[in-house]
Write a protein that holds these residues in place. Structure first.
Motif, PDB file in Angstrom:
ATOM      1  N   VAL A   2       0.840  -1.202   0.000  1.00 42.99           N
ATOM      2  CA  VAL A   2       0.000   0.000   0.000  1.00 42.99           C
ATOM      3  C   VAL A   2       0.872   1.248   0.000  1.00 42.99           C
ATOM      4  N   ALA A   3       1.846   1.296   0.884  1.00 45.72           N
ATOM      5  CA  ALA A   3       2.723   2.467   0.984  1.00 45.72           C
ATOM      6  C   ALA A   3       3.482   2.694  -0.317  1.00 45.72           C
ATOM      7  N   LYS A   4       3.989   1.642  -0.921  1.00 44.90           N
ATOM      8  CA  LYS A   4       4.759   1.752  -2.161  1.00 44.90           C
ATOM      9  C   LYS A   4       3.886   2.319  -3.282  1.00 44.90           C
ATOM     10  N   LEU A   5       2.667   1.827  -3.401  1.00 42.86           N
ATOM     11  CA  LEU A   5       1.771   2.345  -4.429  1.00 42.86           C
ATOM     12  C   LEU A   5       1.419   3.806  -4.167  1.00 42.86           C
ATOM     13  N   ARG A   6       1.153   4.142  -2.922  1.00 42.58           N
ATOM     14  CA  ARG A   6       0.837   5.539  -2.575  1.00 42.58           C
ATOM     15  C   ARG A   6       2.018   6.461  -2.873  1.00 42.58           C
ATOM     16  N   GLN A   7       3.220   6.015  -2.526  1.00 45.13           N
ATOM     17  CA  GLN A   7       4.424   6.822  -2.770  1.00 45.13           C
ATOM     18  C   GLN A   7       4.640   7.083  -4.252  1.00 45.13           C
ATOM     19  N   ASN A   8       4.088   6.219  -5.088  1.00 49.07           N
ATOM     20  CA  ASN A   8       4.266   6.349  -6.530  1.00 49.07           C
ATOM     21  C   ASN A   8       3.036   6.906  -7.230  1.00 49.07           C
ATOM     22  N   GLY A   9       2.191   7.585  -6.465  1.00 46.89           N
ATOM     23  CA  GLY A   9       1.103   8.335  -7.048  1.00 46.89           C
ATOM     24  C   GLY A   9      -0.219   7.613  -7.237  1.00 46.89           C
ATOM     25  N   TYR A  10      -0.328   6.384  -6.770  1.00 52.43           N
ATOM     26  CA  TYR A  10      -1.586   5.654  -6.889  1.00 52.43           C
ATOM     27  C   TYR A  10      -2.479   5.992  -5.695  1.00 52.43           C
ATOM     28  N   ASN A  11      -3.748   6.240  -5.975  1.00 55.47           N
ATOM     29  CA  ASN A  11      -4.730   6.509  -4.936  1.00 55.47           C
ATOM     30  C   ASN A  11      -5.188   5.157  -4.399  1.00 55.47           C
ATOM     31  N   VAL A  12      -4.787   4.810  -3.194  1.00 55.06           N
ATOM     32  CA  VAL A  12      -5.046   3.487  -2.637  1.00 55.06           C
ATOM     33  C   VAL A  12      -5.964   3.595  -1.429  1.00 55.06           C
ATOM     34  N   LEU A  13      -7.072   2.873  -1.495  1.00 53.44           N
ATOM     35  CA  LEU A  13      -7.958   2.717  -0.350  1.00 53.44           C
ATOM     36  C   LEU A  13      -7.662   1.338   0.222  1.00 53.44           C
ATOM     37  N   ASP A  72      10.291  -6.810  -1.849  1.00 54.24           N
ATOM     38  CA  ASP A  72      10.270  -7.434  -3.177  1.00 54.24           C
ATOM     39  C   ASP A  72       8.846  -7.555  -3.712  1.00 54.24           C
ATOM     40  N   LYS A  73       7.906  -7.912  -2.858  1.00 59.01           N
ATOM     41  CA  LYS A  73       6.504  -7.986  -3.279  1.00 59.01           C
ATOM     42  C   LYS A  73       6.022  -6.623  -3.764  1.00 59.01           C
ATOM     43  N   ALA A  74       6.328  -5.593  -2.993  1.00 61.32           N
ATOM     44  CA  ALA A  74       5.898  -4.241  -3.355  1.00 61.32           C
ATOM     45  C   ALA A  74       6.498  -3.807  -4.689  1.00 61.32           C
ATOM     46  N   GLU A  75       7.749  -4.149  -4.926  1.00 67.19           N
ATOM     47  CA  GLU A  75       8.411  -3.803  -6.191  1.00 67.19           C
ATOM     48  C   GLU A  75       7.745  -4.503  -7.369  1.00 67.19           C
ATOM     49  N   ILE A  76       7.441  -5.781  -7.219  1.00 71.12           N
ATOM     50  CA  ILE A  76       6.786  -6.539  -8.293  1.00 71.12           C
ATOM     51  C   ILE A  76       5.422  -5.943  -8.604  1.00 71.12           C
ATOM     52  N   ILE A  77       4.655  -5.644  -7.564  1.00 73.51           N
ATOM     53  CA  ILE A  77       3.318  -5.089  -7.759  1.00 73.51           C
ATOM     54  C   ILE A  77       3.387  -3.700  -8.384  1.00 73.51           C
ATOM     55  N   LEU A  78       4.293  -2.863  -7.912  1.00 72.58           N
ATOM     56  CA  LEU A  78       4.448  -1.530  -8.483  1.00 72.58           C
ATOM     57  C   LEU A  78       4.783  -1.614  -9.973  1.00 72.58           C
ATOM     58  N   LYS A  79       5.731  -2.454 -10.333  1.00 77.65           N
ATOM     59  CA  LYS A  79       6.113  -2.593 -11.748  1.00 77.65           C
ATOM     60  C   LYS A  79       4.939  -3.096 -12.583  1.00 77.65           C
ATOM     61  N   ALA A  80       4.166  -4.030 -12.028  1.00 73.25           N
ATOM     62  CA  ALA A  80       2.994  -4.539 -12.745  1.00 73.25           C
ATOM     63  C   ALA A  80       1.974  -3.428 -12.968  1.00 73.25           C
ATOM     64  N   PHE A  81       1.737  -2.610 -11.944  1.00 73.04           N
ATOM     65  CA  PHE A  81       0.786  -1.512 -12.083  1.00 73.04           C
ATOM     66  C   PHE A  81       1.308  -0.459 -13.061  1.00 73.04           C
ATOM     67  N   GLN A  82       2.589  -0.172 -13.028  1.00 72.04           N
ATOM     68  CA  GLN A  82       3.144   0.808 -13.954  1.00 72.04           C
ATOM     69  C   GLN A  82       3.015   0.349 -15.404  1.00 72.04           C
ATOM     70  N   LYS A  83       3.161  -0.919 -15.633  1.00 73.93           N
ATOM     71  CA  LYS A  83       3.135  -1.462 -16.994  1.00 73.93           C
ATOM     72  C   LYS A  83       1.721  -1.802 -17.468  1.00 73.93           C
ATOM     73  N   HIS A  84       0.843  -2.256 -16.579  1.00 76.03           N
ATOM     74  CA  HIS A  84      -0.440  -2.824 -17.001  1.00 76.03           C
ATOM     75  C   HIS A  84      -1.671  -2.169 -16.387  1.00 76.03           C
ATOM     76  N   PHE A  85      -1.539  -1.033 -15.737  1.00 77.69           N
ATOM     77  CA  PHE A  85      -2.667  -0.462 -14.995  1.00 77.69           C
ATOM     78  C   PHE A  85      -3.937  -0.387 -15.833  1.00 77.69           C
ATOM     79  N   GLU A  86      -3.856   0.166 -17.017  1.00 79.78           N
ATOM     80  CA  GLU A  86      -5.053   0.307 -17.853  1.00 79.78           C
ATOM     81  C   GLU A  86      -5.624  -1.050 -18.255  1.00 79.78           C
TER      82      GLU A  86
END
Length: 103
Positions: A2-13, A72-86
């Motif tokens: 959650v923190a990693k996604l928020r730090q990278n500009g994702y609105n996380v509930l 490592d989990k946060a990094e994998i998820i962040l990269k996935a969201f950056q590449k495939h969010f849409e």
């Protein structure tokens, strides 16, 4: 995660923060109301979507090893969201150590 996604500009509930102990159907309703993608480790959402035909804005099931570090989990998820969010929108997707599957 959650923190990693928020730090990278994702609105996380974060449901556990805001709505602890609500049902899976209530979680889906919140994601619909917010037009949000659900990030979860709970496989039960697959049954709600595929068997019971619940509507959703997108579900991403995280299937990463419990032995993997949180970093490592946060990094994998962040990269996935950056590449495939849409692509995650309106789909049921799985993030694994080896692949990302989008249905």
């Amino acid at each position: 995660m959650v923190a990693k996604l928020r730090q990278n500009g994702y609105n996380v509930l974060y449901i556990a923060e805001s709505f602890p102990s609500i049902s899976d159907t209530e979680v889906l309703q919140i994601t619909l109301n917010e037009s949000a993608i659900l990030l979860t480790k709970d496989k039960d959402f697959g049954e709600l979507i595929f068997k019971l035909k619940f509507t959703h804005k997108g579900i991403v099931l995280v299937r990463l090893s419990e032995n993997m570090s949180s970093f490592d989990k946060a990094e994998i998820i962040l990269k996935a969201f950056q590449k495939h969010f849409e692509e995650f929108e309106e789909h049921f997707s799985v993030i694994d150590e080896e692949f990302i599957r989008i249905r």
